[in-house]
Every structure is written in C-alpha cells, then in structure tokens.
Design a protein around this motif. Structure first.
Motif, PDB file in Angstrom:
ATOM      1  N   ALA A  27       0.851  -1.209   0.000  1.00 19.97           N
ATOM      2  CA  ALA A  27       0.000   0.000   0.000  1.00 19.97           C
ATOM      3  C   ALA A  27       0.878   1.247   0.000  1.00 19.97           C
ATOM      4  CB  ALA A  27      -0.952  -0.005   1.188  1.00 19.97           C
ATOM      5  N   ALA A  28       1.843   1.261  -0.914  1.00 13.11           N
ATOM      6  CA  ALA A  28       2.887   2.290  -0.893  1.00 13.11           C
ATOM      7  C   ALA A  28       2.392   3.687  -1.245  1.00 13.11           C
ATOM      8  CB  ALA A  28       4.019   1.902  -1.847  1.00 13.11           C
ATOM      9  N   ALA A  29       1.180   3.802  -1.809  1.00 11.69           N
ATOM     10  CA  ALA A  29       0.651   5.126  -2.136  1.00 11.69           C
ATOM     11  C   ALA A  29      -0.257   5.658  -1.043  1.00 11.69           C
ATOM     12  CB  ALA A  29      -0.124   5.072  -3.451  1.00 11.69           C
ATOM     13  N   GLY A  30      -0.433   4.889   0.034  1.00 10.53           N
ATOM     14  CA  GLY A  30      -1.291   5.318   1.132  1.00 10.53           C
ATOM     15  C   GLY A  30      -0.577   6.248   2.091  1.00 10.53           C
ATOM     16  N   GLY A  31      -1.264   6.585   3.172  1.00  9.02           N
ATOM     17  CA  GLY A  31      -0.710   7.544   4.123  1.00  9.02           C
ATOM     18  C   GLY A  31       0.594   7.082   4.742  1.00  9.02           C
TER      19      GLY A  31
ATOM     20  N   LEU B  77      11.539  15.111   3.188  1.00  2.63           N
ATOM     21  CA  LEU B  77      10.334  14.326   3.411  1.00  2.63           C
ATOM     22  C   LEU B  77       9.135  15.215   3.133  1.00  2.63           C
ATOM     23  CD1 LEU B  77       9.053  11.660   4.566  1.00  2.63           C
ATOM     24  CD2 LEU B  77       9.191  12.722   6.826  1.00  2.63           C
ATOM     25  N   LYS B  78       8.112  14.653   2.511  1.00  6.68           N
ATOM     26  CA  LYS B  78       6.924  15.453   2.228  1.00  6.68           C
ATOM     27  C   LYS B  78       5.664  14.635   2.434  1.00  6.68           C
ATOM     28  CE  LYS B  78       6.923  14.623  -2.809  1.00  6.68           C
ATOM     29  NZ  LYS B  78       6.952  15.271  -4.144  1.00  6.68           N
ATOM     30  N   ALA B  79       4.604  15.350   2.810  1.00  9.70           N
ATOM     31  CA  ALA B  79       3.293  14.739   2.942  1.00  9.70           C
ATOM     32  C   ALA B  79       2.584  14.767   1.598  1.00  9.70           C
ATOM     33  CB  ALA B  79       2.472  15.495   3.985  1.00  9.70           C
ATOM     34  N   ILE B  80       1.791  13.747   1.337  1.00  9.68           N
ATOM     35  CA  ILE B  80       1.063  13.637   0.078  1.00  9.68           C
ATOM     36  C   ILE B  80      -0.420  13.877   0.341  1.00  9.68           C
ATOM     37  CG2 ILE B  80       0.505  12.161  -1.885  1.00  9.68           C
ATOM     38  CD1 ILE B  80       3.477  12.941  -1.634  1.00  9.68           C
ATOM     39  N   PRO B  81      -1.004  14.924  -0.253  1.00 12.65           N
ATOM     40  CA  PRO B  81      -2.433  15.187  -0.033  1.00 12.65           C
ATOM     41  C   PRO B  81      -3.296  14.121  -0.694  1.00 12.65           C
ATOM     42  CG  PRO B  81      -1.553  16.678  -1.703  1.00 12.65           C
ATOM     43  CD  PRO B  81      -0.385  15.928  -1.143  1.00 12.65           C
ATOM     44  N   GLY B  82      -4.298  13.661   0.049  1.00 11.52           N
ATOM     45  CA  GLY B  82      -5.181  12.637  -0.473  1.00 11.52           C
ATOM     46  C   GLY B  82      -6.590  13.127  -0.719  1.00 11.52           C
ATOM     47  N   GLY B  83      -6.839  14.390  -0.419  1.00  9.28           N
ATOM     48  CA  GLY B  83      -8.163  14.957  -0.609  1.00  9.28           C
ATOM     49  C   GLY B  83      -8.700  15.538   0.690  1.00  9.28           C
ATOM     50  N   GLU B  84      -9.469  16.593   0.557  1.00 12.88           N
ATOM     51  CA  GLU B  84     -10.072  17.252   1.713  1.00 12.88           C
ATOM     52  C   GLU B  84     -11.587  17.239   1.564  1.00 12.88           C
ATOM     53  OE1 GLU B  84      -8.052  20.646   3.628  1.00 12.88           O
ATOM     54  OE2 GLU B  84      -9.883  21.768   3.166  1.00 12.88           O
ATOM     55  N   PHE B  85     -12.274  16.772   2.590  1.00  9.75           N
ATOM     56  CA  PHE B  85     -13.721  16.656   2.592  1.00  9.75           C
ATOM     57  C   PHE B  85     -14.304  17.589   3.645  1.00  9.75           C
ATOM     58  CE2 PHE B  85     -12.150  12.820   0.755  1.00  9.75           C
ATOM     59  CZ  PHE B  85     -13.136  12.307  -0.086  1.00  9.75           C
TER      60      PHE B  85
END
Length: 317
Positions: A137-141, A282-290
């Motif tokens: 699940a390498a594209a997950g959080g 290191l960077k955080a990857i945005p997954g969407g904001e609800f």
C-alpha cells in the motif's frame, strides 16, 4: 458545535452530522479549536466496532486533530475518539506544538502515518543500511512516508506495491526502486523477481494472502511488520516451526503502545519527522479534503482503496 456522530455501528452510512454541546477539558487535558481533522483507516474500523480498542455508542469518531490551544498551533492524538468535530479534547501528554513552516496537512500526516512508518522501520524492522524493504500500500498515508524514510535511511532496494499505474508511479516518484501490482496472484514470486532474491523487510497492513505470501518471501533473518488489515481478511495462523526453520521475525505494531515505551519515543519520532520535512527530505502527500458534513464520503473513498496520501476533514464546511 458541529460534529459527526455514530449511534449504530456500520459502514460509512452511519456517520451522521449533528449538533452537540462543546466538550469540556478535564484535568490533564486541553481543549482545541480544530482547523483540520485527520482521517485514518482505523476510523473505518472504529465506526463498525472492529478496531483493536472496542468502541462505545454514541461515538464521535476520529483520533487526531490540528488546531489552536491558547493561541498556539498544536497537533494532537485523542483518547478514544472525538476528532470529527469543531472542538476536541486531547490529553496534554499527546498534544504537540506545530513548528513554523509545517502546514496542517503535514502536521497530521506526520502525527499518525509518519510516526507509524518511523516506528515500523526503527523499532519493528530495525532497518540496516543496504537491506531491501517492501512497502505494501505504498501510495497510502503510511506507505508514502515509509518509502521516503526507507530511502533516506539507507535501504538498498525499496519495493513498492500498489493497485494502479498512477499509484505505482507516485511510489517511484517518492524514491521506490521498483513498483509492482498489489493485485498479483502470487506475491511471493513477484517480490522475489523484484528484488532478485528474498527480501529483508516487509511492512504490511493488508492481511489475507498478501501477508501469507509476503512471509514466504522473507530472507533468513527477514522481518515482517504487521500494522493493519485493510483487506479485512485475517492471514493464516503462523507455524512457529516455520519461523524457526527460516530464521524469520513476524511482529505487530499498534501505535498507542509506543507511549508505554521508556523515554519520549513518540516525541522523538515526531521531532525527527518535522526536521526532515523542514530540511526538504520528506513530504506529505495530499489525499483529498472533505467537508466535515461529508465524513461519509471520506470513509467511502478510503475504503474503496482508491485514495493516496492523507485525507482530511474541514470542520468549517
């Protein structure tokens, strides 16, 4: 205050927007005006009462928020829920200052997903320079951060698994040496081919046959760290004779247990993660904001396994 409440256990459909009284901080707690809420896979288990810690109804889900307390930006882990709301109460011991230059997305990404990846690699797997690391699940959080940390800490070869070309491309962009299809029928063979030999470390939150076949791909003294079961299917029972016969280690990790370790392990992890971000490593990857009112949509997206990175809720919407 506006909040999301669960009054009967179930899937995303049980997440109901409501108005509730503001929470009150007790001794050793702080009241936080919430700016953003982190959405974690554990929240979906909490809503259906399949999490490691049993849930009690009625329930306001959510275990992490970023916001302000006494005019200062803080990020916090909550005790048993309460995060899906405009205000939240958190233990002082699990409330941390947010450094200048760290945005809300990054603060929340590093708090749970970042700390999880840090603990998995440092405490469970004890990554040594030159070792191979499989990140499921390498594209997950957790996965997006684990890929970056493994490369930063000297992994010899990072093998990412993901279910789509887009997700595999993201893993490669973040530093993975190779990315393979997580839907492969024989994951053991895929991992051996991707590494050219058996693998040293596997980080797994999938469960089922993915776990079974990953264990079979471990090298002597290889380690599998199990930290979730997104597939909602248990792996096969482990025969300790096989563990002995192949000199392998299988460990589990539940983040709350980190606070039982001597010393400030969690604080150390968070500080190191923030420092890596500020250094551009290191960077955080945005997954969407609800919107908070669409928490159901966030859970549906997360359970569909189509998301990447970190999902957030906006309590102002």
């Amino acid at each position: 205050m506006r909040a999301v409440q669960v009054t009967e256990f179930g899937g995303p459909e049980v997440l109901t927007p409501v108005e509730l009284p503001d929470p009150v901080a007790g001794p050793g707690e702080v009241l936080i005006d919430v700016d953003r809420i982190g959405v974690n896979y554990a929240d979906t288990h909490q809503a259906e009462n399949s999490y490691l810690a049993p849930s009690q109804l009625p329930l306001v889900p959510g275990g992490e928020v970023v916001g302000t307390h006494d005019g200062k930006r803080v990020v916090a882990l909550l005790n048993g829920g309460g995060g899906y709301a405009e205000k939240a109460v958190a233990p002082e011991a699990t409330t941390f200052p947010v450094p200048d230059g760290i945005d809300d997305l990054t603060a929340l990404s590093m708090l749970v997903q970042g700390a999880t990846a840090w603990v998995l690699l440092r405490k469970n797997a004890h990554l040594a320079e030159g070792e191979s690391v499989v990140v499921h699940a390498a594209a997950g959080g957790v996965g997006t951060i684990a890929v970056q940390l493994a490369k930063a800490w000297g992994a010899g070869r990072v093998i990412a698994t993901a279910s789509s070309e887009e997700k595999r491309a993201l893993a490669l962009e973040l530093g993975a040496d190779v990315a393979v299809d997580s839907r492969a029928e024989d994951m053991t063979e895929v991992l051996l081919d991707a590494n050219g030999r058996r693998v040293d470390i596997v980080l797994d939150m999938v469960g089922g046959k993915t776990t079974d076949q990953s264990i079979a791909a471990l090298a002597p003294f290889g380690r599998l760290a199990f930290y979730g079961m997104a597939g909602r299917e248990s792996p096969k029972p482990v025969d300790l004779r096989n563990v002995l016969g192949h000199s392998t280690t299988i460990s589990g990790m539940w983040l709350p247990h980190v606070f039982r370790l001597p010393g400030n392990v969690f604080g150390t992890a968070l500080t190191e993660l923030f420092d890596l971000v500020l250094a551009g490593k290191l960077k955080a990857i945005p997954g969407g904001e609800f919107a908070l009112s669409d928490a159901r949509g966030a859970h549906e997206a997360l359970r569909s396994r189509k998301t990447v990175g970190k999902l957030l809720l906006d309590p102002g919407k």
